[in-house]
Design a protein around this motif. Structure first.
Motif, mmCIF file in Angstrom:
data_model
loop_
_atom_site.group_PDB
_atom_site.id
_atom_site.type_symbol
_atom_site.label_atom_id
_atom_site.label_comp_id
_atom_site.label_asym_id
_atom_site.label_seq_id
_atom_site.Cartn_x
_atom_site.Cartn_y
_atom_site.Cartn_z
ATOM 1 N N PHE A 192 12.756 -5.166 68.084
ATOM 2 C CA PHE A 192 13.014 -5.545 66.695
ATOM 3 C C PHE A 192 11.734 -5.933 65.969
ATOM 4 O O PHE A 192 11.630 -5.790 64.753
ATOM 5 N N VAL A 193 10.735 -6.400 66.741
ATOM 6 C CA VAL A 193 9.450 -6.691 66.116
ATOM 7 C C VAL A 193 8.756 -5.395 65.712
ATOM 8 O O VAL A 193 8.237 -5.259 64.594
ATOM 9 N N GLY A 237 10.285 -4.141 62.715
ATOM 10 C CA GLY A 237 9.815 -4.862 61.537
ATOM 11 C C GLY A 237 8.499 -4.306 61.022
ATOM 12 O O GLY A 237 8.344 -4.032 59.831
ATOM 13 N N ILE A 270 9.045 -0.872 59.484
ATOM 14 C CA ILE A 270 9.714 -0.923 58.184
ATOM 15 C C ILE A 270 8.711 -1.308 57.106
ATOM 16 O O ILE A 270 8.662 -0.702 56.034
ATOM 17 N N LEU A 307 21.136 2.634 75.405
ATOM 18 C CA LEU A 307 22.450 2.149 74.993
ATOM 19 C C LEU A 307 22.390 0.675 74.639
ATOM 20 O O LEU A 307 22.937 0.227 73.636
ATOM 21 N N THR A 308 21.665 -0.094 75.487
ATOM 22 C CA THR A 308 21.571 -1.524 75.244
ATOM 23 C C THR A 308 20.740 -1.819 74.013
ATOM 24 O O THR A 308 21.108 -2.652 73.195
ATOM 25 N N LEU A 359 22.075 -2.033 70.481
ATOM 26 C CA LEU A 359 22.697 -3.238 69.942
ATOM 27 C C LEU A 359 21.825 -3.815 68.846
ATOM 28 O O LEU A 359 22.301 -4.226 67.797
ATOM 29 N N VAL A 360 20.517 -3.877 69.127
ATOM 30 C CA VAL A 360 19.582 -4.485 68.194
ATOM 31 C C VAL A 360 19.280 -3.545 67.040
ATOM 32 O O VAL A 360 19.363 -3.924 65.875
ATOM 33 N N ARG A 403 21.801 -3.117 64.400
ATOM 34 C CA ARG A 403 21.915 -4.258 63.497
ATOM 35 C C ARG A 403 20.822 -4.253 62.457
ATOM 36 O O ARG A 403 21.071 -4.561 61.297
ATOM 37 N N ILE A 404 19.612 -3.927 62.868
ATOM 38 C CA ILE A 404 18.493 -3.947 61.916
ATOM 39 C C ILE A 404 18.702 -2.902 60.834
ATOM 40 O O ILE A 404 18.518 -3.163 59.653
ATOM 41 N N PHE A 408 30.214 -3.927 69.425
ATOM 42 C CA PHE A 408 30.333 -4.739 70.640
ATOM 43 C C PHE A 408 29.938 -6.177 70.381
ATOM 44 O O PHE A 408 30.652 -7.109 70.768
ATOM 45 N N VAL A 409 28.800 -6.368 69.728
ATOM 46 C CA VAL A 409 28.345 -7.735 69.476
ATOM 47 C C VAL A 409 29.364 -8.479 68.627
ATOM 48 O O VAL A 409 29.729 -9.627 68.921
ATOM 49 N N PHE A 432 25.928 -6.318 78.627
ATOM 50 C CA PHE A 432 27.245 -6.536 78.061
ATOM 51 C C PHE A 432 27.925 -7.707 78.735
ATOM 52 O O PHE A 432 28.527 -8.549 78.097
ATOM 53 N N ILE A 451 26.260 -10.938 77.510
ATOM 54 C CA ILE A 451 26.685 -11.328 76.165
ATOM 55 C C ILE A 451 28.075 -11.936 76.236
ATOM 56 O O ILE A 451 28.366 -12.982 75.666
ATOM 57 N N PHE A 462 15.761 -10.890 72.825
ATOM 58 C CA PHE A 462 16.894 -10.021 72.533
ATOM 59 C C PHE A 462 18.154 -10.845 72.251
ATOM 60 O O PHE A 462 18.853 -10.643 71.260
ATOM 61 N N PHE A 465 17.943 -12.653 69.061
ATOM 62 C CA PHE A 465 18.197 -11.752 67.953
ATOM 63 C C PHE A 465 19.689 -11.646 67.680
ATOM 64 O O PHE A 465 20.135 -11.605 66.548
ATOM 65 N N LEU A 466 20.466 -11.613 68.746
ATOM 66 C CA LEU A 466 21.907 -11.488 68.578
ATOM 67 C C LEU A 466 22.559 -12.829 68.291
ATOM 68 O O LEU A 466 23.782 -12.922 68.166
ATOM 69 N N THR A 498 11.527 -11.176 61.167
ATOM 70 C CA THR A 498 12.068 -9.853 60.835
ATOM 71 C C THR A 498 13.055 -9.944 59.684
ATOM 72 O O THR A 498 13.119 -9.054 58.841
ATOM 73 N N ILE A 534 11.761 -9.923 56.009
ATOM 74 C CA ILE A 534 11.202 -8.704 55.418
ATOM 75 C C ILE A 534 12.011 -8.329 54.187
ATOM 76 O O ILE A 534 13.237 -8.236 54.256
ATOM 77 N N VAL A 582 5.704 -12.013 60.242
ATOM 78 C CA VAL A 582 5.993 -10.956 61.216
ATOM 79 C C VAL A 582 4.856 -10.845 62.217
ATOM 80 O O VAL A 582 5.060 -10.751 63.428
#
Lengths: 326, 375
Positions: free
Chosen positions: A162-163, A166, A169, A260-261, A264-265, A268-269, A279-280, B206, B209, B306, B309-310, B329, B332, B342
């Motif tokens: 995700f960094v 960022g 983007i 796949l994992t 998730l992130v 969202r971004i 899922f989340v 999964f 979480i 991670f 983030f969630l 993030t 932004i 950032v």
């Protein structure tokens, strides 16, 4: 081969049993159901809901009903005609606990194609980037190019995606307005999320390709090929690549799981309505059936991908015997 | 050299004694000395280690440093660019050397979170050294006007602690499981390793979480009956996920050691089982365990980020790098680019993870020369 597949299938059954029962009983032991709201419900309404989703049944019966393959509901679901088959084993993940009018199958059916496309795009990014940089740095071993590429690869592994997203983007959306920031549908919108998701795996693949190519290039048959006077290009692409890519193939299984994992992130971004974001949300909303459905689906995907990878491995490298591997 | 001339091997007493003495003085290079030497010769790894030790010290001594509060927000200076001058918008009353202890305690409670008594000691030491002086917003402020520098340093404490604890957790489970499986062998070994295989093919994120959301509901029970707060549960859950590789590696090592020639030689020479275990098996397993530990820590750190983030990671007011990176993030936006929120967290995290990865690779090369250059 048949024996290998059979054994895999057997372990698959065991794995699925473990996953399904563990997650089912974990979910059922949580305090607070999916229908808890701020206000207390009328007892009659609550009883109705309980009956609708079979929460009043004993646990073992709920479990059997969930797994299937037989539908234990004598009445048939309200509004639907009577079914003989039901449950996960017949491909029915049941109704969603949160999105009242949808079944889990509906939601997965909408979201899975999106996630699958994202996965394919990022896998393509990862393979193209990883393998080409890996070959480049193996061929120019010790040079500045090699060093820079290796450093970039380690950096790609060291930063959370995700960094990286960022950064990208900021660069490609705001500073150089080339790409849209979010959304899903056009090819332009797929480039950035796919790249972010694939980058980590590109880095791993570059490392693996480099090692594999170095080993392949030092072998006798390569020297023979060079001595025959084949062009360097033919030597690398025809002879070295096949052996050098073996480690890459074996990494594809874990890479699929990782992509796949990671989705998730990334989903969202970039606000992509894929399976990962579902899922989340479902886990925090206590939408048990949806969360379980996604978990089961991903387990199946990862397991079958691993099996396919192992099969491909033997096709590429005849020295490996599947019977022993299984 | 011939047997007919036995006298040739006769030594007079003085020579024999000298030789014996020399033999005693001669010391073999142990595995660790050898590894240390090789590590020092591997420049990048050596620098990585120095960097990590320095950074670890810095983060441990965070309460001693004249940093601003990592928690207190100041809405007048949200998203302020990095600046060198001090500014007193975020002045801590507790830092006044004249302030009475009750006020200080209350202030610390507000400006930090529950701190250990050691940290309280460090803070009072800080008051003695620096008085009320504190750093300016050298790295800028975030969207709530909190000082970024302070957040990064304090966040490193949480991140390092989480990853160390979780890595140790995975270490304990993995080593015991793997060593037991390897030592017992046979059917049990087979069964145990099959279990690991099954667990491998489950997409664990999964499950994690899932587990962490579930734990939210049992929080009170866990805290009262088991003395586990959310963070400890967090370590345990992450540790429980990361032990698989460790178990496999340890088992492989134990299996190959069990029948290694030097172990058999030691046994023939009459060494006790305990001696063999301590002198031969443990050091050899330990080397590979340390290598995997250094490679697990960055993985856990990434995983923490991670989860943060969630929204499932460390909870405010505590900070971790994951949380800071997430804040960055989410800040932004297309109108103004707040690059500092950032870049700086990413730099801190990237450098540490890079150093850990480099150190892990270097340690593997140093401890296992056969693996040199292989990934």
């Amino acid at each position: 081969m048949i024996r290998f597949l059979f054994r895999r299938l057997m372990w698959f059954v065991v794995t699925m049993t473990v996953v399904m029962s563990v997650s089912f009983f974990l979910m059922k032991n949580v305090k607070g159901g999916p229908f808890d709201t701020e206000r207390a419900l009328e007892p009659a309404i609550e009883a109705n809901i309980q009956a609708r989703y079979h929460l009043d049944w004993p646990l073992w019966k709920q479990f059997l009903h969930y797994t299937g393959p037989f539908n234990l509901d004598e009445r048939g679901l309200a509004g639907t005609q009577e079914k003989v088959l039901g449950g996960v084993l017949s491909g029915d993940f049941g109704p969603s606990f949160r999105y009242r009018d949808f079944t889990v199958n509906d939601i997965i059916g909408q979201a899975l194609p999106i996630s699958a496309l994202l996965g394919v795009v990022s896998m393509m990014w990862a393979l193209a980037l990883g393998v080409s940089t890996g070959i480049a740095s193996a061929l120019r071993r010790g040079s500045g190019v090699d060093l820079a590429l290796r450093l970039a690869a380690t950096g790609g592994i060291a930063l959370p995606n995700f960094v990286i997203a960022g950064f990208l983007i900021i660069i490609f959306v705001f500073m150089i307005p080339l790409l849209p920031v979010a959304g899903w549908g056009s090819i332009k919108e797929m480039l950035l999320p796919g790249f972010c998701l694939g980058l980590v795996y590109a880095a791993y693949l570059a490392r693996l390709t480099r090692t594999g190519m170095l080993e392949a290039l030092s072998q006798d048959h390569i020297r023979t090929a060079q001595a025959k006077g084949l062009s360097p290009r033919t030597v690398v692409l025809r002879h070295a690549l096949k052996g050098g890519l073996l480690p890459v193939v074996s990494y594809l299984g874990p890479a699929t799981a990782g992509i796949l994992t990671g989705s998730l992130v990334i989903e969202r971004i970039f606000f992509i309505p894929g399976l990962g974001s579902h899922f989340v949300n479902s886990a925090s909303n206590r939408d048990y059936t949806l969360a379980m459905g996604v978990t089961i689906l991903y387990t199946v995907l990862v397991y079958s991908m691993n099996t396919v990878v192992d099969l491909a491995y033997t096709l590429l490298d005849p020295r490996i015997d599947l019977a022993e591997e299984a | 050299m011939s047997a007919a001339d036995p006298k040739r091997f006769d030594l007079d007493d003085a020579t024999a004694e000298r030789l014996l003495r020399e033999a005693q003085e001669h010391k073999g290079i142990s595995l660790w000395q050898d590894a240390g030497r090789r590590l020092r010769r591997n420049r990048p790894s050596w620098y990585a280690m120095v960097f990590l030790i320095g950074f670890g010290l810095l983060s441990f001594l965070a309460p001693l440093l004249p940093l601003r509060s990592p928690v207190r927000s100041n809405l007048d200076i949200t998203l302020h660019a990095p600046t060198l001058d001090g500014g007193d918008g975020n002045y801590l009353a507790a830092l006044d050397p004249e302030a009475d202890s009750a006020l200080v305690a209350r202030q610390i409670e507000k400006d930090y979170w529950e701190l250990s008594s050691l940290d309280h000691g460090l803070i009072s030491l800080r008051r003695m050294i620096f008085g009320s002086w504190q750093t300016g917003h050298w790295l800028g402020t975030d969207h709530l006007g909190r000082d970024l520098l302070s957040r990064i340093v304090w966040g490193s404490r949480t991140s390092i602690l989480v990853s160390l604890a979780a890595a140790l957790c995975s270490l304990v489970i993995g080593v015991f499981y793997g060593a037991f499986s390897g030592l017992v062998g046979g059917r049990i070994d087979n069964l145990m390793m099959r279990t690991v295989d099954i667990l491998y093919s489950i997409p664990f994120i999964f499950v994690v979480i899932f587990l962490i959301t579930l734990i939210g509901d049992y929080r009170q029970v866990l805290e009262e009956e088991w003395g586990l707060d959310r963070e400890k549960v967090f370590y345990l859950v992450i540790g429980a996920v990361f032990w698989l590789t460790m178990a496999r590696v340890v088992r492989g090592q134990v299996l190959s050691l069990k029948h290694a020639e030097f172990v058999q030689a030691a046994r023939v020479m009459g060494a006790s089982t305990f001696h063999i275990l301590c002198k031969h098996i443990v050091p050899n397993v330990l080397s590979i365990v340390i290598v995997y530990l250094t490679l697990t820590i960055p993985a856990v750190m990434l995983f923490e980020a991670f989860l943060s983030f969630l929204g499932l990671g460390v909870e405010p007011p505590r900070v971790s790098w994951g949380l800071i990176a997430v804040d960055g993030t989410s800040a932004i936006n297309p109108l103004r680019i707040h690059w500092w929120v950032v870049i700086f967290p990413a730099l801190a995290m990237g450098c540490t993870l890079l150093a850990l990865n480099v150190l892990g690779d270097g340690l593997r090369d140093a401890l296992d020369p056969k693996m040199r250059g292989k990934d």
